[in-house]
Scaffold this active site. Structure first.
Site, PDB file in Angstrom:
ATOM      1  N   TYR A   1      -9.697  -5.864  12.848  1.00  0.00           N
ATOM      2  CA  TYR A   1      -9.010  -5.468  11.624  1.00  0.00           C
ATOM      3  C   TYR A   1      -9.024  -6.589  10.586  1.00  0.00           C
ATOM      4  O   TYR A   1      -8.807  -7.754  10.897  1.00  0.00           O
ATOM      5  CB  TYR A   1      -7.541  -5.088  11.926  1.00  0.00           C
ATOM      6  CG  TYR A   1      -6.803  -4.684  10.658  1.00  0.00           C
ATOM      7  CD1 TYR A   1      -6.876  -3.382  10.176  1.00  0.00           C
ATOM      8  CD2 TYR A   1      -6.078  -5.620   9.914  1.00  0.00           C
ATOM      9  CE1 TYR A   1      -6.236  -3.020   9.003  1.00  0.00           C
ATOM     10  CE2 TYR A   1      -5.434  -5.259   8.739  1.00  0.00           C
ATOM     11  CZ  TYR A   1      -5.517  -3.954   8.290  1.00  0.00           C
ATOM     12  OH  TYR A   1      -4.897  -3.600   7.122  1.00  0.00           O
TER      13      TYR A   1
ATOM     14  N   GLU B   1     -18.338  22.480 -15.916  1.00  0.00           N
ATOM     15  CA  GLU B   1     -18.743  21.115 -16.286  1.00  0.00           C
ATOM     16  C   GLU B   1     -17.939  20.080 -15.502  1.00  0.00           C
ATOM     17  O   GLU B   1     -18.461  19.055 -15.067  1.00  0.00           O
ATOM     18  CB  GLU B   1     -18.557  20.894 -17.784  1.00  0.00           C
ATOM     19  CG  GLU B   1     -19.527  21.709 -18.631  1.00  0.00           C
ATOM     20  CD  GLU B   1     -19.115  21.686 -20.097  1.00  0.00           C
ATOM     21  OE1 GLU B   1     -19.487  20.737 -20.789  1.00  0.00           O
ATOM     22  OE2 GLU B   1     -18.396  22.609 -20.533  1.00  0.00           O
TER      23      GLU B   1
ATOM     24  N   THR C   1     -38.879  27.568 -10.143  1.00  0.00           N
ATOM     25  CA  THR C   1     -39.107  26.213  -9.636  1.00  0.00           C
ATOM     26  C   THR C   1     -39.395  25.387 -10.884  1.00  0.00           C
ATOM     27  O   THR C   1     -39.966  25.918 -11.855  1.00  0.00           O
ATOM     28  CB  THR C   1     -40.305  26.123  -8.657  1.00  0.00           C
ATOM     29  OG1 THR C   1     -41.484  26.517  -9.350  1.00  0.00           O
ATOM     30  CG2 THR C   1     -40.112  27.024  -7.450  1.00  0.00           C
ATOM     31  N   HIS C   2     -38.980  24.160 -10.879  1.00  0.00           N
ATOM     32  CA  HIS C   2     -39.099  23.306 -12.079  1.00  0.00           C
ATOM     33  C   HIS C   2     -38.392  23.931 -13.279  1.00  0.00           C
ATOM     34  O   HIS C   2     -38.740  23.658 -14.422  1.00  0.00           O
ATOM     35  CB  HIS C   2     -40.563  23.048 -12.462  1.00  0.00           C
ATOM     36  CG  HIS C   2     -41.441  22.665 -11.320  1.00  0.00           C
ATOM     37  ND1 HIS C   2     -41.730  21.359 -10.992  1.00  0.00           N
ATOM     38  CD2 HIS C   2     -42.086  23.429 -10.400  1.00  0.00           C
ATOM     39  CE1 HIS C   2     -42.521  21.334  -9.939  1.00  0.00           C
ATOM     40  NE2 HIS C   2     -42.744  22.571  -9.546  1.00  0.00           N
TER      41      HIS C   2
ATOM     42  N   LYS D   1     -16.405  29.150 -30.286  1.00  0.00           N
ATOM     43  CA  LYS D   1     -16.865  28.597 -29.008  1.00  0.00           C
ATOM     44  C   LYS D   1     -16.121  29.100 -27.794  1.00  0.00           C
ATOM     45  O   LYS D   1     -14.929  29.355 -27.820  1.00  0.00           O
ATOM     46  CB  LYS D   1     -16.714  27.067 -29.050  1.00  0.00           C
ATOM     47  CG  LYS D   1     -17.681  26.411 -29.995  1.00  0.00           C
ATOM     48  CD  LYS D   1     -19.007  26.139 -29.347  1.00  0.00           C
ATOM     49  CE  LYS D   1     -18.904  24.866 -28.537  1.00  0.00           C
ATOM     50  NZ  LYS D   1     -20.176  24.468 -27.976  1.00  0.00           N
TER      51      LYS D   1
ATOM     52  N   GLN E   1      -7.269  -1.860   4.077  1.00  0.00           N
ATOM     53  CA  GLN E   1      -6.225  -1.139   3.360  1.00  0.00           C
ATOM     54  C   GLN E   1      -6.793  -0.436   2.119  1.00  0.00           C
ATOM     55  O   GLN E   1      -6.242   0.563   1.652  1.00  0.00           O
ATOM     56  CB  GLN E   1      -5.126  -2.122   2.946  1.00  0.00           C
ATOM     57  CG  GLN E   1      -3.975  -1.506   2.211  1.00  0.00           C
ATOM     58  CD  GLN E   1      -2.806  -2.466   2.116  1.00  0.00           C
ATOM     59  OE1 GLN E   1      -2.172  -2.769   3.116  1.00  0.00           O
ATOM     60  NE2 GLN E   1      -2.531  -2.962   0.929  1.00  0.00           N
TER      61      GLN E   1
ATOM     62  N   LYS F   1      -8.016   3.755   1.537  1.00  0.00           N
ATOM     63  CA  LYS F   1      -7.305   5.002   1.241  1.00  0.00           C
ATOM     64  C   LYS F   1      -7.550   5.574  -0.161  1.00  0.00           C
ATOM     65  O   LYS F   1      -7.748   6.795  -0.284  1.00  0.00           O
ATOM     66  CB  LYS F   1      -5.808   4.824   1.499  1.00  0.00           C
ATOM     67  CG  LYS F   1      -5.523   4.756   2.985  1.00  0.00           C
ATOM     68  CD  LYS F   1      -4.228   4.061   3.288  1.00  0.00           C
ATOM     69  CE  LYS F   1      -4.292   3.367   4.629  1.00  0.00           C
ATOM     70  NZ  LYS F   1      -5.081   2.104   4.619  1.00  0.00           N
TER      71      LYS F   1
ATOM     72  N   ASN G   1     -16.458  27.589 -23.927  1.00  0.00           N
ATOM     73  CA  ASN G   1     -17.168  26.560 -23.166  1.00  0.00           C
ATOM     74  C   ASN G   1     -16.913  26.673 -21.666  1.00  0.00           C
ATOM     75  O   ASN G   1     -15.806  26.979 -21.251  1.00  0.00           O
ATOM     76  CB  ASN G   1     -16.729  25.170 -23.639  1.00  0.00           C
ATOM     77  CG  ASN G   1     -17.104  24.911 -25.087  1.00  0.00           C
ATOM     78  OD1 ASN G   1     -18.132  25.377 -25.557  1.00  0.00           O
ATOM     79  ND2 ASN G   1     -16.246  24.195 -25.803  1.00  0.00           N
TER      80      ASN G   1
ATOM     81  N   SER H   1       0.836  -1.205   0.000  1.00  0.00           N
ATOM     82  CA  SER H   1       0.000   0.000   0.000  1.00  0.00           C
ATOM     83  C   SER H   1       0.869   1.254   0.000  1.00  0.00           C
ATOM     84  O   SER H   1       0.353   2.367   0.028  1.00  0.00           O
ATOM     85  CB  SER H   1      -0.944   0.006   1.202  1.00  0.00           C
ATOM     86  OG  SER H   1      -0.215  -0.070   2.409  1.00  0.00           O
TER      87      SER H   1
ATOM     88  N   ASN I   1      -2.354  -1.877  13.289  1.00  0.00           N
ATOM     89  CA  ASN I   1      -3.803  -1.652  13.190  1.00  0.00           C
ATOM     90  C   ASN I   1      -4.239  -0.367  13.886  1.00  0.00           C
ATOM     91  O   ASN I   1      -5.000   0.426  13.327  1.00  0.00           O
ATOM     92  CB  ASN I   1      -4.558  -2.860  13.753  1.00  0.00           C
ATOM     93  CG  ASN I   1      -4.237  -4.123  12.968  1.00  0.00           C
ATOM     94  OD1 ASN I   1      -3.665  -4.046  11.875  1.00  0.00           O
ATOM     95  ND2 ASN I   1      -4.593  -5.280  13.511  1.00  0.00           N
TER      96      ASN I   1
ATOM     97  N   SER J   1     -12.923  25.605 -28.368  1.00  0.00           N
ATOM     98  CA  SER J   1     -13.110  24.336 -29.057  1.00  0.00           C
ATOM     99  C   SER J   1     -12.003  24.193 -30.088  1.00  0.00           C
ATOM    100  O   SER J   1     -11.561  25.172 -30.680  1.00  0.00           O
ATOM    101  CB  SER J   1     -14.476  24.336 -29.747  1.00  0.00           C
ATOM    102  OG  SER J   1     -14.465  23.450 -30.852  1.00  0.00           O
TER     103      SER J   1
HETATM  104  N1  ARG Z   1      -1.237  -1.260   5.236  1.00  0.00           N
HETATM  105  C1  ARG Z   1      -2.205  -1.629   6.218  1.00  0.00           C
HETATM  106  C2  ARG Z   1      -3.494  -0.829   6.014  1.00  0.00           C
HETATM  107  O1  ARG Z   1      -3.436   0.177   5.376  1.00  0.00           O
HETATM  108  C3  ARG Z   1      -1.708  -1.335   7.597  1.00  0.00           C
HETATM  109  C4  ARG Z   1      -2.181  -2.260   8.620  1.00  0.00           C
HETATM  110  C5  ARG Z   1      -1.694  -3.646   8.382  1.00  0.00           C
HETATM  111  N2  ARG Z   1      -2.033  -4.508   9.446  1.00  0.00           N
HETATM  112  C6  ARG Z   1      -1.881  -5.827   9.327  1.00  0.00           C
HETATM  113  N3  ARG Z   1      -2.203  -6.524  10.346  1.00  0.00           N
HETATM  114  N4  ARG Z   1      -1.448  -6.396   8.228  1.00  0.00           N
HETATM  115  O2  ARG Z   1      -4.537  -1.225   6.472  1.00  0.00           O
END
Ligand code: ARG
Length: 457
Positions: free
Chosen positions: A317, A290, A155-156, A283, A322, A325, A285, A23, A110, A277
Site C-alpha cells: 500500500y 452530443e 463504410t467510410h 434551432k 487514495q 476514487k 439541437n 479523503s 489497507n 438555441s
Molecule cells: N484513505 C485511505 C485510502 O483511501 C485509506 C487507507 C489509508 N491507509 C493508510 N495506511 N494510511 O487509500
C-alpha cells in the site's frame, strides 16, 4: 481531536496537511460498504474468540445505527478524521466504548479500503449490467418495430450496401453484449476478498478470512496479503469496461447527430431529448447526444489516470492509492447517467422512412448484388467487379440507376446477364439477396431477432 494513530506523535498535524490528506469528501460514498465489511469482520472476530458475542452484537447494532445516520444525512463529517474508515470507527467508539476499540483487530485500513472498493465495484457492475440489458431491450424493440424498413449501410460514411433497419439496431445489441461479457469477467476477478490481509503481511491473530469472504459474498479469499492489500487492477479493468461502453455510446450518438442534421434528415428526435438555441429561434439541437459523446472523455481519462497512478508503485500500500476514487466514481457516474437516458432516446426517436426510402436509389446500393449475380453466372469475381464498376460509371454520366439500364445495355457489358437480372437490381432486391449467416437480409435478421428476444426475455 486525538488521532487513531496518534500514539507516537508529540505535535499536532498542520491543518493544511489535514486538508491535503483527507479523503472523506470523496470516500464517504463508501460508507455502506465499509459498514458491511466491518460487520462481517466483527462476526468473524466473535467466531474465533477475539471478541465476545455481546461485543459483536453491540458492534453490529451500533454500525447499523451509524449507517442509518449517514444515509439520512445526519452524520457529522470532519476533515481531521481523514477518511470514512476513521469516521465510522470513531463514531463506534464514541457510542460503545471498548467493544468499538476492538473492531480494528486483525485488519488495517489497507485491506479495509480494498474490501470496500471491491464491494462497491461489484454492485456497480451489477447496476451497469442491468442498464445495458435495458438498452439492449430498447434496440430489440426498435428492430421489431422497423422490421420492414431498409437503411443504406455505410463504410467510410459512403453509401455501401443496403441492410434491414433491424440489422442496424441489432448491431448495437452485439456491442453492448460484449460490454456485458467484459463486465462479468471483470466481476469474477474483482470478487476475491482482501479482508484480513491487514496492512500488508497478514496477522499473527487467529482470524478466519474464509469466513468473512463468505459473509461478504466473495467467491475466494486472496492468497497473498502483500498483493491484495494494494491491488487495484480491478479498478483499471472496470474503468476500461466503462470506457468501452462509453465509446460504443459515443459512436451511436455521433451517428444520430449526423442523421438528425438537415443534410441527412433521417431522424426525428422527441422534444424531450433536444434543446433550443438562445439566439437562433429555429434551432433544435441534439445536445443530449452530443453530451453522451462528450462525456466519453471522462471515462476514457479515468483509465489513463488509474494506470498512471499505479505505474511505479512499489509493493504494497502507498497513499497514492487514495487518488483512485475520484476517477472511479466519476467514470461510473458518467456512464450511468448516459445509460439512464439512452433507452428512452432509442425508443423515442423516429426514422424518417419517407425521406430514407426516397433516397435509397442514390449511391448504387445494388452494385454489389449485381456483381454477385455475375459471379453466380461464372464470371470471375475481379472481372465482375470491373464490369459493374464500368456500368456504374456509365450510369453516373447518364444520371441514372443501374435498374434504369436496358437489358441490351447490360448485356453489352456482359453477355452472361439474363432477364432475371431485374431480381437483383434495385435496393430492396439487393437486401433480399443477402442470405449468408449474420447478414442484413430478412432471413438472417429474423434469426438474430429471435435469438435476442430469447436472450433478453
Ligand atoms: N484513505 C485511505 C485510502 O483511501 C485509506 C487507507 C489509508 N491507509 C493508510 N495506511 N494510511 O487509500
Amino acid at each position: 481531536m486525538a488521532k487513531a494513530w496518534g500514539g507516537r506523535f508529540q505535535h499536532e498535524t498542520d491543518p493544511r496537511v489535514e486538508r491535503f490528506t483527507e479523503s472523506i469528501s470523496v470516500d464517504r460514498r463508501l460508507a455502506p460498504y465499509d459498514i458491511r465489511g466491518s460487520q462481517a469482520h466483527a462476526r468473524m472476530l466473535a467466531t474465533v474468540g477475539l471478541i465476545s458475542d455481546d461485543e459483536r452484537d453491540s458492534i453490529v447494532a451500533a454500525l447499523d445505527e451509524i449507517g442509518r445516520e449517514i444515509e439520512r444525512g445526519e452524520f457529522q463529517f470532519r476533515t481531521e478524521l481523514e477518511d470514512i474508515h476513521m469516521h465510522i470507527e470513531s463514531a463506534l467508539i464514541e457510542r460503545i466504548g471498548d467493544a468499538g476499540r476492538k473492531l480494528h483487530t486483525g485488519r488495517s485500513r489497507n485491506d479495509q479500503v480494498a474490501t470496500d472498493l471491491k464491494l462497491f465495484v461489484r454492485e456497480a457492475i451489477d447496476r451497469i449490467d442491468g442498464l445495458l440489458a435495458d438498452l439492449q431491450r430498447a434496440f430489440v424493440e426498435r428492430a421489431d418495430r422497423d422490421r420492414e424498413m431498409i437503411l443504406p449501410g455505410y463504410t467510410h460514411l459512403q453509401r455501401a450496401q443496403p441492410v434491414l433497419a433491424a440489422h442496424y439496431w441489432l448491431a448495437y445489441c452485439e456491442k453492448f453484449d460484449r460490454d456485458r461479457g467484459r463486465l462479468s469477467d471483470c466481476r469474477r476477478r474483482a470478487n476475491v476478498s482482501p479482508l484480513g490481509a491487514a496492512a500488508l503481511a497478514g496477522t499473527s491473530l487467529p482470524i478466519d478470512r474464509a469466513y468473512t469472504a463468505e459473509l461478504l459474498g466473495f467467491d475466494q479469499t486472496a492468497a497473498n496479503s502483500l498483493d491484495v492489500s494494494s491491488d487495484r487492477d480491478f479498478l483499471v479493468e472496470f474503468a476500461f469496461c466503462l470506457s468501452l461502453i462509453a465509446v460504443h455510446l459515443s459512436g451511436w450518438a455521433e451517428e444520430w447527430i449526423l442523421w438528425f442534421s438537415t443534410e441527412f434528415g433521417f431522424l426525428r428526435l422527441p422534444d424531450a431529448y433536444t434543446t433550443g438555441s438562445s439566439i437562433m429561434p429555429q434551432k433544435r439541437n441534439p445536445d443530449v447526444l452530443e453530451l453522451i459523446r462528450g462525456k466519453t472523455a471522462r471515462a476514457i481519462a479515468a483509465v489513463g489516470q488509474l494506470l498512471v497512478l499505479l505505474k511505479g508503485l512499489p509493493l504494497a500500500y502507498n497513499r497514492d492509492l487514495q487518488e483512485d476514487k475520484p476517477p472511479l466514481f466519476d467514470a461510473y457516474d458518467t456512464v450511468v447517467s448516459c445509460l439512464e437516458l439512452a433507452p428512452a432516446i432509442v425508443a423515442g426517436a423516429e426514422l424518417v422512412e419517407e425521406r430514407i426510402a426516397q433516397r435509397l436509389d442514390e449511391g448504387f446500393l445494388d452494385a454489389t448484388a449485381l456483381m454477385e449475380y455475375l459471379i453466380q453466372r461464372g464470371v470471375p469475381m475481379r472481372s465482375a467487379h470491373e464490369i459493374v464498376g464500368r456500368l456504374v460509371a456509365d450510369c453516373e454520366s447518364k444520371g441514372c440507376r443501374l435498374a434504369d439500364l436496358s437489358l441490351d445495355e447490360l448485356q453489352a457489358a456482359c453477355d452472361r446477364i439474363g432477364e432475371d437480372v431485374k431480381d437483383v437490381l434495385g435496393t430492396s432486391n439487393a437486401v433480399r439477396v443477402l442470405t449468408s449467416y449474420g447478414s442484413g437480409g430478412s432471413g438472417p435478421v429474423a434469426e438474430q431477432l429471435e435469438r435476442w428476444r430469447e436472450k433478453l426475455s
